[in-house]
Every structure is written in C-alpha cells, then in structure tokens.
Design a protein around this motif. Structure first.
Motif, mmCIF file in Angstrom:
data_model
loop_
_atom_site.group_PDB
_atom_site.id
_atom_site.type_symbol
_atom_site.label_atom_id
_atom_site.label_comp_id
_atom_site.label_asym_id
_atom_site.label_seq_id
_atom_site.Cartn_x
_atom_site.Cartn_y
_atom_site.Cartn_z
ATOM 1 N N GLN A 152 5.119 4.711 -9.148
ATOM 2 C CA GLN A 152 5.219 6.156 -9.357
ATOM 3 C C GLN A 152 6.095 6.462 -10.572
ATOM 4 O O GLN A 152 5.753 7.312 -11.401
ATOM 5 C CB GLN A 152 5.802 6.821 -8.104
ATOM 6 C CG GLN A 152 5.858 8.331 -8.167
ATOM 7 C CD GLN A 152 6.472 8.920 -6.908
ATOM 8 O OE1 GLN A 152 7.481 9.613 -6.987
ATOM 9 N NE2 GLN A 152 5.877 8.650 -5.746
ATOM 10 N N ASN A 172 1.773 7.420 -3.938
ATOM 11 C CA ASN A 172 1.996 6.126 -3.289
ATOM 12 C C ASN A 172 1.629 4.977 -4.236
ATOM 13 O O ASN A 172 1.030 5.194 -5.292
ATOM 14 C CB ASN A 172 1.285 6.057 -1.933
ATOM 15 C CG ASN A 172 -0.186 5.722 -2.022
ATOM 16 O OD1 ASN A 172 -0.788 5.669 -3.096
ATOM 17 N ND2 ASN A 172 -0.790 5.503 -0.869
ATOM 18 N N THR A 188 3.989 13.073 2.035
ATOM 19 C CA THR A 188 4.035 11.739 2.628
ATOM 20 C C THR A 188 3.292 10.727 1.769
ATOM 21 O O THR A 188 3.791 9.645 1.473
ATOM 22 C CB THR A 188 3.432 11.766 4.045
ATOM 23 O OG1 THR A 188 4.206 12.647 4.862
ATOM 24 C CG2 THR A 188 3.444 10.370 4.659
ATOM 25 N N TYR A 189 2.071 11.093 1.372
ATOM 26 C CA TYR A 189 1.223 10.155 0.624
ATOM 27 C C TYR A 189 1.374 10.279 -0.883
ATOM 28 O O TYR A 189 1.076 9.338 -1.627
ATOM 29 C CB TYR A 189 -0.249 10.399 0.962
ATOM 30 C CG TYR A 189 -0.648 10.001 2.354
ATOM 31 C CD1 TYR A 189 -0.765 8.671 2.716
ATOM 32 C CD2 TYR A 189 -0.926 10.980 3.305
ATOM 33 C CE1 TYR A 189 -1.161 8.316 3.993
ATOM 34 C CE2 TYR A 189 -1.325 10.637 4.582
ATOM 35 C CZ TYR A 189 -1.434 9.302 4.930
ATOM 36 O OH TYR A 189 -1.824 8.954 6.201
ATOM 37 N N ILE A 215 9.650 4.240 -5.674
ATOM 38 C CA ILE A 215 8.311 3.671 -5.823
ATOM 39 C C ILE A 215 8.117 3.314 -7.296
ATOM 40 O O ILE A 215 7.887 4.196 -8.129
ATOM 41 C CB ILE A 215 7.223 4.659 -5.357
ATOM 42 C CG1 ILE A 215 7.458 5.057 -3.890
ATOM 43 C CG2 ILE A 215 5.828 4.067 -5.553
ATOM 44 C CD1 ILE A 215 6.510 6.127 -3.381
ATOM 45 N N TRP A 251 0.817 -1.217 0.000
ATOM 46 C CA TRP A 251 0.000 0.000 0.000
ATOM 47 C C TRP A 251 0.847 1.262 0.000
ATOM 48 O O TRP A 251 0.646 2.155 -0.809
ATOM 49 C CB TRP A 251 -0.899 0.033 1.245
ATOM 50 C CG TRP A 251 -2.051 -0.908 1.217
ATOM 51 C CD1 TRP A 251 -2.098 -2.144 0.621
ATOM 52 C CD2 TRP A 251 -3.323 -0.708 1.824
ATOM 53 N NE1 TRP A 251 -3.329 -2.717 0.823
ATOM 54 C CE2 TRP A 251 -4.101 -1.861 1.568
ATOM 55 C CE3 TRP A 251 -3.881 0.327 2.570
ATOM 56 C CZ2 TRP A 251 -5.407 -1.996 2.029
ATOM 57 C CZ3 TRP A 251 -5.181 0.194 3.032
ATOM 58 C CH2 TRP A 251 -5.938 -0.946 2.759
ATOM 59 N N HIS A 252 1.787 1.346 0.943
ATOM 60 C CA HIS A 252 2.445 2.630 1.184
ATOM 61 C C HIS A 252 3.837 2.421 1.762
ATOM 62 O O HIS A 252 4.048 1.532 2.590
ATOM 63 C CB HIS A 252 1.605 3.460 2.168
ATOM 64 C CG HIS A 252 2.253 4.756 2.553
ATOM 65 N ND1 HIS A 252 2.263 5.852 1.720
ATOM 66 C CD2 HIS A 252 2.922 5.121 3.670
ATOM 67 C CE1 HIS A 252 2.899 6.848 2.320
ATOM 68 N NE2 HIS A 252 3.316 6.430 3.492
ATOM 69 N N THR A 253 4.780 3.238 1.298
ATOM 70 C CA THR A 253 6.130 3.197 1.872
ATOM 71 C C THR A 253 6.658 4.579 2.216
ATOM 72 O O THR A 253 7.575 4.713 3.009
ATOM 73 C CB THR A 253 7.135 2.556 0.881
ATOM 74 O OG1 THR A 253 7.164 3.332 -0.320
ATOM 75 C CG2 THR A 253 6.758 1.118 0.577
ATOM 76 N N SER A 254 6.103 5.644 1.597
ATOM 77 C CA SER A 254 6.539 7.046 1.671
ATOM 78 C C SER A 254 7.579 7.309 0.582
ATOM 79 O O SER A 254 8.158 6.379 -0.013
ATOM 80 C CB SER A 254 7.107 7.425 3.042
ATOM 81 O OG SER A 254 8.498 7.158 3.105
ATOM 82 N N ASN A 255 7.843 8.578 0.354
ATOM 83 C CA ASN A 255 8.799 8.972 -0.676
ATOM 84 C C ASN A 255 10.243 8.980 -0.199
ATOM 85 O O ASN A 255 11.125 9.549 -0.850
ATOM 86 C CB ASN A 255 8.400 10.345 -1.228
ATOM 87 C CG ASN A 255 7.219 10.235 -2.185
ATOM 88 O OD1 ASN A 255 7.319 9.657 -3.253
ATOM 89 N ND2 ASN A 255 6.079 10.784 -1.777
ATOM 90 N N ASN A 293 -1.859 14.495 -3.764
ATOM 91 C CA ASN A 293 -3.101 13.786 -3.456
ATOM 92 C C ASN A 293 -4.323 14.467 -4.055
ATOM 93 O O ASN A 293 -5.416 13.900 -4.012
ATOM 94 C CB ASN A 293 -3.296 13.697 -1.941
ATOM 95 C CG ASN A 293 -2.126 13.058 -1.244
ATOM 96 O OD1 ASN A 293 -1.885 11.872 -1.402
ATOM 97 N ND2 ASN A 293 -1.384 13.835 -0.490
#
Length: 391
Positions: free
Chosen positions: A74, A276, A272-273, A71, A63-67, A94
């Motif tokens: 991405q 993602n 942060t998001y 990614i 789902w998510h790791t942060s920048n 976002n």
C-alpha cells in the motif's frame, strides 16, 4: 421465483470463461474483441503477464492483514501515485463508489475543521455518474438513479452541464466544493473542454472552495495522459480514481493535497479491505506500465488511429451513426438508433461495446490494443452497423 443472484442486472446472454489480451472467449468457444474492457477496468487487457505475476506472487505470500498494521504494498502504491500526480496523500478503497463517499466526507470535514460547518453543499452536473451509494446517487441526482431510494442525502446542488452562469450563481456561503468528471462516461462520453476546466479551477480559487474530480472512468491513462485533467494544465484538490488502477482487481483511491485532506485525521475514516496487499501489488504493476511516458505516447497514437477509422465508419453509415466523441481511448459513437441495438448487433459479429446515455455507445478498449486489433474492431463495427442500416 427470484434468482439466487439478485436480479438487478439486465445481462447479455454471454458467458465468458477466458480472456487473452484484447480478446474474450465465450463458453462455446467464440472469440470476442473486447472494446469494453470491463467498463474501462481492464486497462491492460485480460491476463496481462505482469499483472498476473504480481497477483500470484503476492497471493503466495500474504493476502490480507487489515489496516490495523503497516502494509508495504500500500505504501509503495501510494508513493507511486503521489510521485506521478498532484497529490500529497492517498486513501485506498475497493471501488469508485467508496472513493466518492470519502471525497464527499473529506470536503465537508475540511470546512468543518476550518470553523465553517455551514459549508456542506457540493455542486454537481447533469449527466454525472458518481456510483450507486447514497452519496453517489444524491450527487448525480437523476430520477433514474434516485427514484424509490429517498430520502436522499442532502447537500447537493445540481446544475446543467456547461452552464457557466448557473455555476457562478450557485456558489454561496454554504458551498464547499464542485464535483465533476473531466469526461463524463455514463453520461455519454462528454468531455469538459479544457477552457471550462481551467475556468472551473480559477472559480474555485476565487471563491475559496474545493475542486473534486471524478476520474474513476477517465483516469489511469484512458485519455492519453495519466489523468485526464492534465490536458487542461490544472490540478484538483481531491480526486477519485478506481477502475483502471487495479487492472481488473477491485481497487480504488482518493488522492488529495495535504491541505484538502487536513481534516481526515486518525479515526475519521477507514476500510477493512481497502488497500490490501493483493490489490496494491497489482496496482503497483499497473502504475509501472501505464505511468511510463512512452506507453502514454502509444495510447495517444493508437487513439488517433482508432478515431480516424471511426470517423470513416460514421461517414459510411449516416443512417445509423452521427458522430465520434471523446478523448484518447475513451470514445463514443453517437447513434441515430437505440444504442442497445448497436451493442446487440456487435454481439452478432463478436465485438463488445458498452451503452451509455445520450444515445451513445462507448468504446473503451484495453490501452495496449494493437493496430491490427483496431483495424479488426472497426471492421466488425462496420458489419454491425451495416446490419442495422435501414432497419
């Protein structure tokens, strides 16, 4: 007593529990034809199988790791956007509001790094909507958006829509950019003529300032080109996108040339998001479909069909409707009554539309709406307008 949900929305008395393509199903079982698409967000309708698969496959993996880390999803989406646009680089957000914040920062930082820190002013236009952040409302400048939220972020110059002489006069040594929507959405589906967009591009080149386009609502196939500015044969320096790019998943982006983005080095911006794995997996699926020339050709064909039927609708209800305006599947019905009345009458015949400024009701259907659904939609709008005639 205040609601547990902050009461900032004037919501319709509808609760949708399921979506299927161009249809929304209410909790009581009624089926509504959706000509709003979540305000131009659901570009491929509801529960599109390719988007559903992309989301669920990615959700089952990561789902998510942060920048803080690479990614892959991405990078893949950025590559697709660069391939199909003017841009050399992309930053993911976002929302469109967040994209506006970065576009403003990027333009100002560009000139700061060029040794011209006094160049901070951005020219914008009446009727614009650039989100509801501090920069967004300051850019729009309308009392409706700004009242009670001062002091406003300085550095925005507001001009009348279409006033070319005022635009020339407004550019000074403090100007860094012009920010404009190729088609105003919230402002009432007001397209900027191709000749004006070309002239604006030429003027920015002549004065050495940046052109920022807000394609949050009019981009991602909505007008029949992948991006609306393509109709004019020009390219911006910076562009904001969101809404349709995620097909319903919260996703936005700022696209830019290498030159315009040159001031945005490591540490100058972050999220942060933003970008993602979930959002970008869906965005890739959207791009794979919407960027296809055959798909865009179908958008244009269906747009012509819908517009033709809407012109007939206007002719049939001269007491209620005045004109059709817009581009592609971003159309507006200029009303002789309060737009909210037509929207409410639409609820009565189970069709969803979206109000806008300038007495306009927006029609923003999914780009893959069928011919049969177009015919049914106009039939329902005909009944809604008929119920208002003489009222």
């Amino acid at each position: 007593m205040i609601s547990s949900v902050l009461p900032t929305y004037n919501r319709a008395p509808l609760s949708f529990v399921k979506g299927e393509g161009t249809w929304l199903i209410e909790a009581d079982g009624r089926r509504f034809l959706d000509l709003g698409a979540g305000i131009a967000v659901n570009a491929l309708g509801h529960a599109h199988p390719a988007l559903t698969k992309a989301l669920t496959d990615q959700a089952g993996a990561l789902w998510h790791t942060s920048n803080l880390y690479q990614i892959p999803q991405q990078q893949a989406l950025a590559d697709k956007l660069v391939e199909h646009s003017f841009a050399d680089t992309v930053f993911f957000t976002n929302s469109g509001t967040e994209a506006c914040e970065l576009a403003v920062k990027m333009a100002r930082k560009y000139f700061y790094d060029k040794g011209q820190p006094e160049r901070v002013e951005i020219i914008t236009f009446d009727g614009a909507f650039h989100g509801r952040s501090s920069a967004g409302i300051a850019a729009a400048g309308s009392e409706k958006m700004t009242k009670g939220f001062g002091p406003l972020l300085p550095g925005f110059v507001h001009l009348a829509f279409g006033d070319h002489e005022a635009l020339n006069a407004a550019i000074t040594d403090a100007t860094c950019a012009v920010l404009v929507e190729p088609v105003q959405g919230e402002g009432g589906i007001r397209p900027l003529p191709d000749a004006c967009l070309k002239g604006l591009r030429d003027l920015c080149e002549e004065k050495g300032i940046l052109m920022i386009l807000d394609e949050v609502q009019c981009g991602v196939g909505r007008t029949g080109k992948l991006f609306a500015h393509e109709w004019a044969g020009v390219t911006p320096d910076i562009m904001m996108v969101a809404k349709g790019i995620g097909g319903g998943f919260p996703l936005g982006a700022v696209l830019a040339t290498e030159e315009a983005a040159s001031g945005m080095t490591a540490g100058t911006h972050g999220s942060t998001y933003g970008g993602n794995p979930l959002g970008c997996a869906v965005g890739c699926a959207v791009m794979d479909i919407v960027a296809d020339p055959d798909f865009l050709a179908e958008v244009n064909r269906k747009a012509g069909l819908l517009r033709q039927k809407l012109e007939g609708l206007v002719a049939s209800h001269p007491d209620v409707l005045e004109e059709v305006r817009g581009s592609g599947l971003m159309l507006g019905l200029k009303c002789k009554i309060a737009p909210a009345d037509l929207v409410a009458a639409g609820y009565g015949v189970e069709v969803i539309t979206v109000p806008a400024a300038d007495n306009v009701v927006r029609l923003l259907p999914p780009l893959n709406i069928t011919d049969e659904e177009i015919a049914e939609a106009v039939s329902r709008l005909d009944r809604a307008a008929g119920a208002l005639a003489g009222s």
